[in-house]
Design a protein around this motif. Structure first.
Motif, PDB file in Angstrom:
ATOM      1  N   HIS A  45       0.814  -1.212   0.000  1.00  0.00           N
ATOM      2  CA  HIS A  45       0.000   0.000   0.000  1.00  0.00           C
ATOM      3  C   HIS A  45       0.851   1.268   0.000  1.00  0.00           C
ATOM      4  O   HIS A  45       0.306   2.372   0.103  1.00  0.00           O
ATOM      5  CB  HIS A  45      -0.917   0.012   1.225  1.00  0.00           C
ATOM      6  N   HIS A  46       2.166   1.117  -0.097  1.00  0.00           N
ATOM      7  CA  HIS A  46       3.032   2.300  -0.085  1.00  0.00           C
ATOM      8  C   HIS A  46       2.774   3.193  -1.290  1.00  0.00           C
ATOM      9  O   HIS A  46       2.805   4.428  -1.175  1.00  0.00           O
ATOM     10  CB  HIS A  46       4.499   1.863  -0.077  1.00  0.00           C
ATOM     11  N   TYR A  48      -0.028   3.740  -2.890  1.00  0.00           N
ATOM     12  CA  TYR A  48      -1.261   4.512  -2.739  1.00  0.00           C
ATOM     13  C   TYR A  48      -1.071   5.654  -1.748  1.00  0.00           C
ATOM     14  O   TYR A  48      -1.597   6.754  -1.952  1.00  0.00           O
ATOM     15  CB  TYR A  48      -2.384   3.580  -2.300  1.00  0.00           C
ATOM     16  N   ARG A  49      -0.307   5.424  -0.698  1.00  0.00           N
ATOM     17  CA  ARG A  49      -0.008   6.507   0.247  1.00  0.00           C
ATOM     18  C   ARG A  49       0.860   7.578  -0.415  1.00  0.00           C
ATOM     19  O   ARG A  49       0.657   8.775  -0.201  1.00  0.00           O
ATOM     20  CB  ARG A  49       0.685   5.957   1.492  1.00  0.00           C
ATOM     21  N   LYS A  52      -1.202   9.718  -2.773  1.00  0.00           N
ATOM     22  CA  LYS A  52      -2.031  10.670  -2.040  1.00  0.00           C
ATOM     23  C   LYS A  52      -1.227  11.895  -1.627  1.00  0.00           C
ATOM     24  O   LYS A  52      -1.724  13.030  -1.675  1.00  0.00           O
ATOM     25  CB  LYS A  52      -2.637   9.987  -0.813  1.00  0.00           C
ATOM     26  N   ARG A  53       0.023  11.683  -1.243  1.00  0.00           N
ATOM     27  CA  ARG A  53       0.879  12.805  -0.858  1.00  0.00           C
ATOM     28  C   ARG A  53       1.249  13.676  -2.057  1.00  0.00           C
ATOM     29  O   ARG A  53       1.534  14.867  -1.898  1.00  0.00           O
ATOM     30  CB  ARG A  53       2.149  12.283  -0.183  1.00  0.00           C
ATOM     31  N   GLN A 153       9.821   6.064   8.288  1.00  0.00           N
ATOM     32  CA  GLN A 153       8.509   5.441   8.184  1.00  0.00           C
ATOM     33  C   GLN A 153       8.051   4.868   9.517  1.00  0.00           C
ATOM     34  O   GLN A 153       6.847   4.781   9.786  1.00  0.00           O
ATOM     35  CB  GLN A 153       8.536   4.331   7.126  1.00  0.00           C
ATOM     36  N   LYS A 157       3.288   8.982  13.681  1.00  0.00           N
ATOM     37  CA  LYS A 157       2.737  10.162  13.035  1.00  0.00           C
ATOM     38  C   LYS A 157       2.340  11.225  14.046  1.00  0.00           C
ATOM     39  O   LYS A 157       2.296  12.408  13.731  1.00  0.00           O
ATOM     40  CB  LYS A 157       1.512   9.777  12.188  1.00  0.00           C
TER      41      LYS A 157
END
Length: 214
Positions: A45-46, A48-49, A52-53, A153, A157
Motif C-alpha cells: 500500500h506504499h 497509494y499513500r 495521495k501525498r 517510516q 505520526k
C-alpha cells in the motif's frame, strides 16, 4: 517456483522506464493496469499513500501542461486563458507515465529486501569500476539512505516534527558508542527465467524504437 533475481529486475525496470516514454495511450493504460494488479497481489500500500501525498504535484504539473502546450484551445472555455486539447493530452500522458513509474518502483521495493537491492545495484554497477566509479561507497550510501527511510517510516505520526528534529540533533551531538555494521553482498544467481525475461524486454524495446524511427 523460480524467482526472478534482483539484477534482472533492475535491468527490466531500467528498460521499462525508457519504454514508457515511447508508449502510446493504450499501451500506457495496459501497463498501468498490469503493474497495479501486481501491486495488489503483493498487498503493498506504499504506492497509494505516496500518490495521495503527491496529489498537489500531479495537479500543478497537469495544469502546466494543459495551459502551456501550444495547440487548439478548448472550445467554450469561460475564461480568457484556456487550455489546449494537446496540452490536456500531454498532461494526462505525463501523469500516467509518472504513476506507472512510481507503481513499478513500489513493486520493486516491495518484492525485495534492503540487502537484495544493495547487492543487485552493486553487482550491476561493478563493471563501471573501470571508469572510476566507487561501487563500494555507492552501496554504503544506498544502505544508509534505505536505512533512514525505514526509520522515518517507523516514526509515529503523532510525534511533532520539531520534537523529532530535536531528538535527531541531540543524537548527533551526544557522544555514544556505535556498533560497526557489516554489509554482506550476495551475488544473485541467474536462471532460465532471468535470461528469458531480459531477452523479451530487449526485443520489446527494439520494436518500440524501430516504430518511433519509422
Amino acid at each position: 517456483m523460480t524467482k526472478i533475481n534482483i539484477i534482472t529486475q533492475l535491468m527490466v525496470f531500467f528498460i521499462f522506464s525508457v519504454a514508457l516514454n515511447l508508449l502510446n495511450l493504450k499501451a500506457l493504460l495496459l501497463a498501468a493496469a498490469i503493474v497495479l494488479v501486481m501491486l495488489a497481489l503483493v498487498k503493498n500500500h506504499h504506492f497509494y499513500r505516496l500518490s495521495k501525498r503527491l496529489k498537489w504535484f500531479y495537479l500543478v504539473m497537469f495544469v502546466i501542461f494543459a495551459f502551456n502546450t501550444p495547440g487548439e484551445h478548448v472550445a467554450g472555455w469561460p475564461f480568457a486563458v484556456s487550455p489546449t486539447y494537446e496540452g490536456l493530452h500531454a498532461g494526462f500522458m505525463q501523469l500516467l507515465r509518472i504513476t506507472v513509474m512510481l507503481a513499478a518502483l513500489s513493486l520493486l521495493l516491495a518484492s525485495n529486501t534492503r540487502q537484495q537491492l544493495i547487492s543487485g545495484f552493486y553487482f550491476l554497477f561493478s563493471p563501471l569500476k573501470f571508469i572510476g566509479l566507487d561501487v563500494e561507497r555507492f552501496a554504503a550510501r544506498l544502505w544508509l539512505t534505505l536505512h533512514y527511510v525505514e526509520l522515518q517510516q517507523q516514526t509515529p505520526k503523532s510525534q511533532h516534527i520539531f520534537s523529532h528534529l530535536n531528538q535527531k540533533l541531540s543524537s548527533i551531538f551526544t557522544e555514544t558508542q556505535h556498533d560497526d555494521i557489516t554489509i554482506t553482498l550476495e551475488k544473485p544467481m541467474f536462471a532460465w527465467a532471468d535470461y528469458t525475461l531480459m531477452a523479451l524486454m530487449f526485443v520489446l524495446l527494439i520494436q518500440i524504437l524501430f516504430r518511433v524511427a519509422v
